[in-house]
Design a protein around this motif. Structure first.
Motif, PDB file in Angstrom:
ATOM      1  N   LEU A  32       0.833  -1.210   0.000  1.00  0.00           N
ATOM      2  CA  LEU A  32       0.000   0.000   0.000  1.00  0.00           C
ATOM      3  C   LEU A  32       0.861   1.251   0.000  1.00  0.00           C
ATOM      4  CD1 LEU A  32      -2.762   1.442   0.310  1.00  0.00           C
ATOM      5  CD2 LEU A  32      -2.441   1.244   2.792  1.00  0.00           C
ATOM      6  N   ARG A  33       1.868   1.286   0.848  1.00  0.00           N
ATOM      7  CA  ARG A  33       2.764   2.440   0.925  1.00  0.00           C
ATOM      8  C   ARG A  33       3.446   2.691  -0.426  1.00  0.00           C
ATOM      9  NH1 ARG A  33       4.197   7.221   3.479  1.00  0.00           N
ATOM     10  NH2 ARG A  33       6.454   7.508   3.363  1.00  0.00           N
ATOM     11  N   HIS A  34       3.862   1.623  -1.079  1.00  0.00           N
ATOM     12  CA  HIS A  34       4.499   1.732  -2.388  1.00  0.00           C
ATOM     13  C   HIS A  34       3.546   2.379  -3.395  1.00  0.00           C
ATOM     14  CE1 HIS A  34       7.224   0.099  -5.644  1.00  0.00           C
ATOM     15  NE2 HIS A  34       6.104   0.287  -6.350  1.00  0.00           N
ATOM     16  N   GLU A  35       2.313   1.912  -3.438  1.00  0.00           N
ATOM     17  CA  GLU A  35       1.354   2.442  -4.410  1.00  0.00           C
ATOM     18  C   GLU A  35       0.944   3.872  -4.078  1.00  0.00           C
ATOM     19  OE1 GLU A  35       0.974   0.810  -7.076  1.00  0.00           O
ATOM     20  OE2 GLU A  35       2.008  -0.961  -6.302  1.00  0.00           O
ATOM     21  N   LEU A  36       0.801   4.187  -2.809  1.00  0.00           N
ATOM     22  CA  LEU A  36       0.467   5.556  -2.424  1.00  0.00           C
ATOM     23  C   LEU A  36       1.588   6.521  -2.796  1.00  0.00           C
ATOM     24  CD1 LEU A  36      -1.203   5.057   1.086  1.00  0.00           C
ATOM     25  CD2 LEU A  36      -2.332   5.680  -1.071  1.00  0.00           C
ATOM     26  N   ALA A  37       2.842   6.040  -2.761  1.00  0.00           N
ATOM     27  CA  ALA A  37       3.969   6.875  -3.173  1.00  0.00           C
ATOM     28  C   ALA A  37       3.864   7.223  -4.657  1.00  0.00           C
ATOM     29  CB  ALA A  37       5.286   6.165  -2.876  1.00  0.00           C
ATOM     30  N   HIS A  38       3.415   6.276  -5.468  1.00  0.00           N
ATOM     31  CA  HIS A  38       3.176   6.575  -6.890  1.00  0.00           C
ATOM     32  C   HIS A  38       2.180   7.724  -7.037  1.00  0.00           C
ATOM     33  CE1 HIS A  38       5.481   3.371  -8.634  1.00  0.00           C
ATOM     34  NE2 HIS A  38       4.747   2.401  -8.132  1.00  0.00           N
ATOM     35  N   LEU A  39       1.089   7.641  -6.285  1.00  0.00           N
ATOM     36  CA  LEU A  39       0.051   8.669  -6.389  1.00  0.00           C
ATOM     37  C   LEU A  39       0.555  10.025  -5.903  1.00  0.00           C
ATOM     38  CD1 LEU A  39      -3.094   6.671  -5.167  1.00  0.00           C
ATOM     39  CD2 LEU A  39      -2.171   6.886  -7.474  1.00  0.00           C
ATOM     40  N   ALA A  40       1.321  10.026  -4.819  1.00  0.00           N
ATOM     41  CA  ALA A  40       1.855  11.278  -4.281  1.00  0.00           C
ATOM     42  C   ALA A  40       2.840  11.920  -5.256  1.00  0.00           C
ATOM     43  CB  ALA A  40       2.524  11.025  -2.932  1.00  0.00           C
ATOM     44  N   LEU A  41       3.691  11.088  -5.874  1.00  0.00           N
ATOM     45  CA  LEU A  41       4.656  11.606  -6.843  1.00  0.00           C
ATOM     46  C   LEU A  41       3.937  12.189  -8.052  1.00  0.00           C
ATOM     47  CD1 LEU A  41       7.676  11.859  -7.611  1.00  0.00           C
ATOM     48  CD2 LEU A  41       7.482   9.632  -8.750  1.00  0.00           C
ATOM     49  N   HIS A  42       2.905  11.525  -8.493  1.00  0.00           N
ATOM     50  CA  HIS A  42       2.149  12.026  -9.645  1.00  0.00           C
ATOM     51  C   HIS A  42       1.437  13.337  -9.309  1.00  0.00           C
ATOM     52  CE1 HIS A  42      -0.072  11.698 -13.445  1.00  0.00           C
ATOM     53  NE2 HIS A  42      -1.137  12.109 -12.761  1.00  0.00           N
ATOM     54  N   GLU A  43       0.905  13.429  -8.112  1.00  0.00           N
ATOM     55  CA  GLU A  43       0.219  14.659  -7.699  1.00  0.00           C
ATOM     56  C   GLU A  43       1.152  15.867  -7.755  1.00  0.00           C
ATOM     57  OE1 GLU A  43      -1.772  16.508  -3.639  1.00  0.00           O
ATOM     58  OE2 GLU A  43      -2.010  14.355  -4.034  1.00  0.00           O
ATOM     59  N   ARG A  44       2.411  15.660  -7.408  1.00  0.00           N
ATOM     60  CA  ARG A  44       3.391  16.750  -7.385  1.00  0.00           C
ATOM     61  C   ARG A  44       4.057  16.965  -8.748  1.00  0.00           C
ATOM     62  NH1 ARG A  44       5.727  21.511  -6.279  1.00  0.00           N
ATOM     63  NH2 ARG A  44       7.958  21.378  -5.750  1.00  0.00           N
ATOM     64  N   MET A  45       4.434  15.878  -9.408  1.00  0.00           N
ATOM     65  CA  MET A  45       5.278  15.979 -10.600  1.00  0.00           C
ATOM     66  C   MET A  45       4.552  15.679 -11.910  1.00  0.00           C
ATOM     67  SD  MET A  45       8.087  16.862  -9.174  1.00  0.00           S
ATOM     68  CE  MET A  45       9.208  16.766 -10.563  1.00  0.00           C
ATOM     69  N   GLY A  46       3.323  15.245 -11.848  1.00  0.00           N
ATOM     70  CA  GLY A  46       2.611  14.939 -13.073  1.00  0.00           C
ATOM     71  C   GLY A  46       3.267  13.801 -13.838  1.00  0.00           C
ATOM     72  N   ARG A  47       3.404  13.965 -15.151  1.00  0.00           N
ATOM     73  CA  ARG A  47       3.965  12.917 -15.997  1.00  0.00           C
ATOM     74  C   ARG A  47       5.465  13.070 -16.233  1.00  0.00           C
ATOM     75  NH1 ARG A  47       0.107   9.836 -18.401  1.00  0.00           N
ATOM     76  NH2 ARG A  47      -2.045  10.600 -18.260  1.00  0.00           N
ATOM     77  N   LEU A  48       6.117  13.947 -15.490  1.00  0.00           N
ATOM     78  CA  LEU A  48       7.554  14.161 -15.697  1.00  0.00           C
ATOM     79  C   LEU A  48       8.402  12.921 -15.393  1.00  0.00           C
ATOM     80  CD1 LEU A  48       8.176  17.785 -14.335  1.00  0.00           C
ATOM     81  CD2 LEU A  48       8.408  16.985 -16.702  1.00  0.00           C
ATOM     82  N   PRO A  49       8.194  12.219 -14.283  1.00  0.00           N
ATOM     83  CA  PRO A  49       9.081  11.092 -13.955  1.00  0.00           C
ATOM     84  C   PRO A  49       8.917   9.937 -14.938  1.00  0.00           C
ATOM     85  CG  PRO A  49       7.942  11.872 -12.000  1.00  0.00           C
ATOM     86  CD  PRO A  49       7.261  12.503 -13.175  1.00  0.00           C
ATOM     87  N   PRO A  50      10.025   9.376 -15.438  1.00  0.00           N
ATOM     88  CA  PRO A  50       9.951   8.146 -16.237  1.00  0.00           C
ATOM     89  C   PRO A  50       9.599   6.966 -15.341  1.00  0.00           C
ATOM     90  CG  PRO A  50      12.233   8.740 -15.831  1.00  0.00           C
ATOM     91  CD  PRO A  50      11.403   9.861 -15.288  1.00  0.00           C
ATOM     92  N   ARG A  51       9.295   5.842 -15.962  1.00  0.00           N
ATOM     93  CA  ARG A  51       8.853   4.664 -15.212  1.00  0.00           C
ATOM     94  C   ARG A  51       9.903   4.226 -14.197  1.00  0.00           C
ATOM     95  NH1 ARG A  51       5.856  -0.178 -16.142  1.00  0.00           N
ATOM     96  NH2 ARG A  51       5.941  -1.334 -14.164  1.00  0.00           N
ATOM     97  N   TRP A  52      11.181   4.207 -14.589  1.00  0.00           N
ATOM     98  CA  TRP A  52      12.207   3.707 -13.685  1.00  0.00           C
ATOM     99  C   TRP A  52      12.288   4.575 -12.428  1.00  0.00           C
ATOM    100  CZ3 TRP A  52      16.083   6.717 -11.917  1.00  0.00           C
ATOM    101  CH2 TRP A  52      16.479   7.826 -12.674  1.00  0.00           C
ATOM    102  N   PHE A  53      12.164   5.918 -12.597  1.00  0.00           N
ATOM    103  CA  PHE A  53      12.233   6.781 -11.419  1.00  0.00           C
ATOM    104  C   PHE A  53      10.992   6.591 -10.555  1.00  0.00           C
ATOM    105  CE2 PHE A  53      11.677  10.486  -8.824  1.00  0.00           C
ATOM    106  CZ  PHE A  53      12.957  10.795  -8.408  1.00  0.00           C
ATOM    107  N   ASP A  54       9.842   6.481 -11.183  1.00  0.00           N
ATOM    108  CA  ASP A  54       8.590   6.284 -10.459  1.00  0.00           C
ATOM    109  C   ASP A  54       8.674   5.051  -9.570  1.00  0.00           C
ATOM    110  OD1 ASP A  54       6.002   6.596  -9.637  1.00  0.00           O
ATOM    111  OD2 ASP A  54       5.100   6.441 -11.613  1.00  0.00           O
ATOM    112  N   GLU A  55       9.168   3.930 -10.133  1.00  0.00           N
ATOM    113  CA  GLU A  55       9.262   2.687  -9.364  1.00  0.00           C
ATOM    114  C   GLU A  55      10.360   2.767  -8.304  1.00  0.00           C
ATOM    115  OE1 GLU A  55       7.122   0.520  -9.342  1.00  0.00           O
ATOM    116  OE2 GLU A  55       6.060   0.747 -11.238  1.00  0.00           O
ATOM    117  N   GLY A  56      11.486   3.359  -8.664  1.00  0.00           N
ATOM    118  CA  GLY A  56      12.558   3.493  -7.682  1.00  0.00           C
ATOM    119  C   GLY A  56      12.146   4.356  -6.511  1.00  0.00           C
ATOM    120  N   TYR A  57      11.466   5.459  -6.796  1.00  0.00           N
ATOM    121  CA  TYR A  57      11.015   6.350  -5.723  1.00  0.00           C
ATOM    122  C   TYR A  57      10.010   5.640  -4.814  1.00  0.00           C
ATOM    123  CZ  TYR A  57       8.796  10.110  -3.177  1.00  0.00           C
ATOM    124  OH  TYR A  57       8.296  10.892  -2.160  1.00  0.00           O
ATOM    125  N   ALA A  58       9.053   4.922  -5.412  1.00  0.00           N
ATOM    126  CA  ALA A  58       8.053   4.220  -4.602  1.00  0.00           C
ATOM    127  C   ALA A  58       8.706   3.178  -3.703  1.00  0.00           C
ATOM    128  CB  ALA A  58       7.013   3.564  -5.517  1.00  0.00           C
TER     129      ALA A  58
END
Length: 337
Positions: free
Chosen positions: A118-144
């Motif tokens: 759950l924490r991992h998936e919520l991190a995806h949503l939080a990153l998207h809320e702030r950064m939109g579509r800027l992060p590539p997939r690898w950064f999105d997954e690494g950050y989560a």
């Protein structure tokens, strides 16, 4: 369509519960959790965890409302996620809808800890809320993975022999691994985790906060790295590769060499024990054969002497001593003249 399915399809909470489609809806803060009745306890645990830990590294506190849907089984999970869900996924976030779907109590052991997922998936949503579509997939997954504290990602480096010889990919090519099957995706998740971890460690005070601000304002990751950390993207790439290989390369080699020797030991030990047993049996058989031959030779020699009428010279304590003693008279002299 059940009330629970309706909630997922429309993005709204359950409007009613019916005997044919029992479900639960839990609301607290910016979160709504929907699940079937049998997953009610899990739903409460997820809601409590989401509320208790609702901030993410380098990001402002999220404000968007999030719908968390707990699928009762794998079939329903795939149905809700759609045809593009990876076969190894235990959960998936849909950032444009601020919604996530995860497997419930009937998930297999490979689904992982539901609170961490759950924490991992919520991190995806939080990153998207702030950064939109800027992060590539690898950064999105690494950050989560970093936000969820998934330390086990490091195990892919610690135990993988590929760390000894495999060339670490460039950041541009790292993206490709997420679409090359479960095994390659696992490796890519681990590398993405390492990249984001090293990026965060460059600024012990601000972490990723300044980087996100510069990245957002310029629209360029390269510029964000330059302004936040004072290095080019190429320099950072060299930095994370050097750090990763120096930290895990030797450990991976030792771990795998030890594993190989351990495997050979498991294979060879029974063979060694079996050979020792065969050798011991052969040695015992040879000793018994030698003893039998020696006894036969002595008996044959005695018989030859008796047949010739010659009294053998006997050594004290020999087997023939007893025989001669029994044939002698009281004075020790034979009664035969």
């Amino acid at each position: 369509m059940s009330a629970l399915t309706f909630a997922l399809a429309s993005g709204r909470a359950l409007s009613a519960q019916t005997p044919n489609a029992p479900g639960v809806r839990l609301d607290a803060g910016r979160f709504t959790v929907v699940a079937e009745a049998r997953d009610a306890r899990l739903a409460r645990t997820l809601l409590t965890s989401a509320q208790a830990n609702d901030s993410f590294p380098g990001l402002p506190r999220p404000t968007s409302h999030v719908l968390i849907a707990v699928a009762p089984n794998a079939a329903r999970f795939r149905q809700w996620v759609g045809p593009h869900a990876p076969e190894w996924g235990a959960a998936i976030a849909i950032p444009d809808e601020q919604r996530l779907v995860m497997q419930g109590g009937r998930a297999g052991s490979d689904a992982g800890d539901p609170v961490v997922v759950l924490r991992h998936e919520l991190a995806h949503l939080a990153l998207h809320e702030r950064m939109g579509r800027l992060p590539p997939r690898w950064f999105d997954e690494g950050y989560a993975s970093v936000a969820a504290g998934e330390w086990t990602r490091d195990e892919a480096f610690e135990t993988s022999l590929t760390m000894v010889w495999r060339t670490l990919p460039s950041l541009d090519r790292l993206e490709e691994g997420f679409f090359a099957g479960a095994s390659e995706a696992t490796w890519s998740y681990a590398m993405a985790y390492r990249v984001v971890s090293e990026l965060q460690a460059l600024d012990p005070v601000n972490g990723l906060a300044n980087f996100f601000s510069y990245w957002k304002s310029t629209g360029s990751m390269e510029k964000g790295i330059r302004q936040a950390y004072g290095m080019t993207g190429e320099q950072f790439e060299k930095h994370w590769k050097t750090r990763t290989r120096s930290r895990y390369g030797a450990l991976s080699l030792v771990t795998n060499v030890s594993a190989v020797f351990g495997l050979f030991g498991l294979i060879l030990l029974p063979l060694y024990v079996s050979k020792r047993r065969r050798d011991r049996r052969k040695l015992e058989a040879m000793r018994a054969q030698d003893l039998a031959q020696e006894q036969a030779a002595r008996a044959s020699a005695l018989q030859a002497l008796l047949d010739a009428g010659v009294e053998p010279a006997l050594e004290p304590g020999s087997d023939l001593d007893d025989a001669v003693g029994r044939a002698a008279g009281p004075t020790g002299v034979s009664g035969v003249s």
